[in-house]
Write an enzyme that holds these catalytic residues in place. Structure first.
Site, PDB file in Angstrom:
ATOM      1  N   ASP A 185      67.016   3.705  52.185  1.00  0.00           N
ATOM      2  CA  ASP A 185      67.618   4.716  51.543  1.00  0.00           C
ATOM      3  C   ASP A 185      66.876   6.076  51.173  1.00  0.00           C
ATOM      4  O   ASP A 185      65.636   5.873  50.941  1.00  0.00           O
ATOM      5  CB  ASP A 185      67.960   4.314  50.118  1.00  0.00           C
ATOM      6  N   GLU A 258      68.643   6.251  56.130  1.00  0.00           N
ATOM      7  CA  GLU A 258      69.425   7.311  55.709  1.00  0.00           C
ATOM      8  C   GLU A 258      68.935   8.600  55.532  1.00  0.00           C
ATOM      9  O   GLU A 258      67.863   8.848  54.928  1.00  0.00           O
ATOM     10  CB  GLU A 258      70.100   6.973  54.203  1.00  0.00           C
TER      11      GLU A 258
END
Length: 541
Positions: A185, A258
């Protein structure tokens, strides 16, 4: 899927629905964070990286999920949240107290004293993603800490070797529990620039992108995103995964990244000739290019070019239509184009990534200010929250047209349902002869059976301004074609303008929802009629 009636999806609920993923043809499922958390940011504020959030279940429930997934030959990928922890994490509590070994676990700073007022102020003008200053004063420690997300999400300090080692322990722990990889993330802000000789950080300059001084886009992010050390950290994490396979055997684990960074930075995550990086830095071009300029054939080409023309040789492309941070694909592109976009990512070379509900054509739910729970929205106000909240794309998954869309037996669900659940749901679409879901299943079946889609070359172009065409070809096998009319009027196109070697007729394999053509029938390649939003997958034989 909620298994216990509290209105919140959980691990046992997921386990009970793994057969659905298997039937779809999905090979791996990425779960949003399941770790122990105060849930300020729905699991992205982690208080214990080694335990399960109780409302989702227990470690034993997770092991049962892994066991069931293994039986079905499905892979489970966890969301790894490396940039920050919760302020309720023991690491942060110890850092606040300056306990030995934890003094510099997070990014701390004395701040600056205003020469005019004598008041202590944040070290810089840096802004967080969720609006407002990225610095928060801690009274007990008498210093500011950096938080590029919510105040309750302090940034870990990756210039501290102990932090680096600790997060590698997190990866190894879950690998030992049987996960098949991680989606990492929020990589861009992992590192910020080093302070100068006096220990001061530089201010960002005004970007000119917005007049809202609390919006992160008000400033550039030159000093707080996309630092070279971030790329090296990804290489280190890849080594952790590769070492685990070398030591313990089994299948390789996947590393997904990401990043909404520009291509020059994103492509570095793949690695180079001397080092392996992420298997897949997520490709959001089909989101970001359309956000700027809208959906069109030329913008589809631009999004594809940006990836395929910059990707290092020998690496695998990937295509993403949506996720939990972006409005649902059917709402962003228009419901009439959801089949076209699902076809697009299945026909292009590489991996396709489906956010839950895209296979059904799910659309955004409307969430009132009173029902808003996303911190990005809550940190604004009732007048502007809809610009920021991510709740509309997170509404419960729609299994049936019954109570709570079959998601929960409880009285309420954690977010209100989207209004169209009575017609857009798994049960209704499974029973239909032709639906978004049956189209999606046909696409995956074609990918699995077609050597051309697995190994063939790729050619694509815009025809007549509004029509986008892809040809996948492989020696000794049928060529596969994708054609879509992204314009606002019906059109007749001559595909021989795109490829002179085309046969006179192409056989229709798959058609979009509103197409009135017939699968198995032949259609003239030089006079192919396309309605607005009509998308077709055809074969040379």
């Amino acid at each position: 899927m909620d298994s216990d009636g509290d209105g919140i999806g959980d691990l046992n609920g997921i386990t009970s629905k793994l057969e659905y993923l298997k039937e779809l043809g999905v090979t791996a499922a990425w779960l949003s964070p399941i770790f122990k958390s105060p849930m300020v940011d729905f699991g992205y504020d982690i208080s214990d990286f080694f335990d399960i959030q109780p409302e989702y279940g227990t470690l034993e429930d997770f092991r049962n999920l892994i066991k069931k997934a293994n039986e079905l030959e499905l892979k489970i990928i966890l969301d790894f949240v490396p940039n920050h922890s919760s302020d309720e994490n023991e690491w942060f509590k110890k850092s606040v107290k300056r306990e030995k070994g934890y003094q510099d676990y997070y990014v701390w700073h004395d701040g600056k004293v205003n020469a005019s007022t004598g008041v202590r102020e944040p070290p810089t003008n840096w802004l967080q993603y969720f609006r407002g200053s990225a610095w928060e004063w801690n009274e007990e420690r008498q210093q500011y800490y950096l938080h590029q997300f919510a105040v309750q999400q302090p940034d870990l300090n990756y210039r501290n070797p102990d932090v680096v080692a600790q997060m590698k322990r997190v990866l190894r722990y879950w690998l030992n529990e049987g996960v098949s990889g991680f989606r990492c993330d929020a990589l861009p802000p992992l590192f910020e620039v080093l302070p100068d000789a006096e220990g001061q950080y530089p201010d960002e300059v005004v970007s000119g992108a917005t007049d809202d001084a609390d919006d992160r886009d008000y400033l550039t992010t030159t000093y707080i995103e996309n630092q070279p050390e971030t790329v090296d950290m990804v290489y280190q994490w890849r080594t952790v995964l590769d070492d685990h396979k070398r030591i313990y055997g089994g299948n390789s684990s996947v590393l997904l990244i990401e990043t909404y960074s520009p291509a020059w930075f994103t492509m570095q995550f793949y690695g180079n000739r001397s080092v392996n990086g992420a298997h897949l830095p997520f490709n959001f071009n089909l989101i970001t290019v359309m956000e700027k300029s809208g959906l069109s054939a030329s913008n589809v080409q631009e999004a594809i070019d940006l990836w395929l023309q910059n990707m290092p040789a020998g690496r695998t492309a990937n295509w993403v239509l949506g996720n939990h941070d972006k409005r649902r694909a059917a709402s962003r592109y228009g419901a009439e184009f959801i089949d076209a976009m699902n076809m697009l990512v299945m026909i292009l070379p590489g991996a396709s990534v489906t956010y839950q509900g895209e296979e059904l054509g799910m659309t955004d739910g409307w969430i009132s200010w009173e029902d808003t729970v996303d911190p990005w929205g809550c940190n604004s106000n009732a007048d502007i929250y809809e610009q920021y909240t991510r709740d509309p794309e997170r509404t419960p998954f729609q299994w049936t047209n019954g109570t709570n869309a079959g998601f929960s037996t409880g009285e309420t669900t954690w977010l209100p349902l989207a209004a169209d659940y009575e017609t857009i749901n798994v049960a209704t679409e499974s029973a239909a002869d032709h639906s978004h879901l049956t189209i999606y299943k046909s696409l995956i079946a074609l990918r699995r059976s077609s050597k051309t889609l697995q190994n063939g070359s790729t050619k694509y172009a815009v025809l007549s301004d509004d029509v986008f065409v892809i040809k996948r070809s492989l020696s000794g096998a049928n060529s596969i074609f994708y054609v879509c009319n992204f314009g606002s009027a019906s059109i007749t196109v001559d595909l021989s303008e795109f490829d002179k070697t085309l046969p006179s007729d192409l056989v229709l394999l798959i058609r979009s929802m509103d197409s009135i053509k017939s699968e198995g029938a032949g259609y003239a390649s030089k006079e192919l009629e396309l309605a607005v939003g009509e998308a077709l997958v055809l074969s040379s034989e």
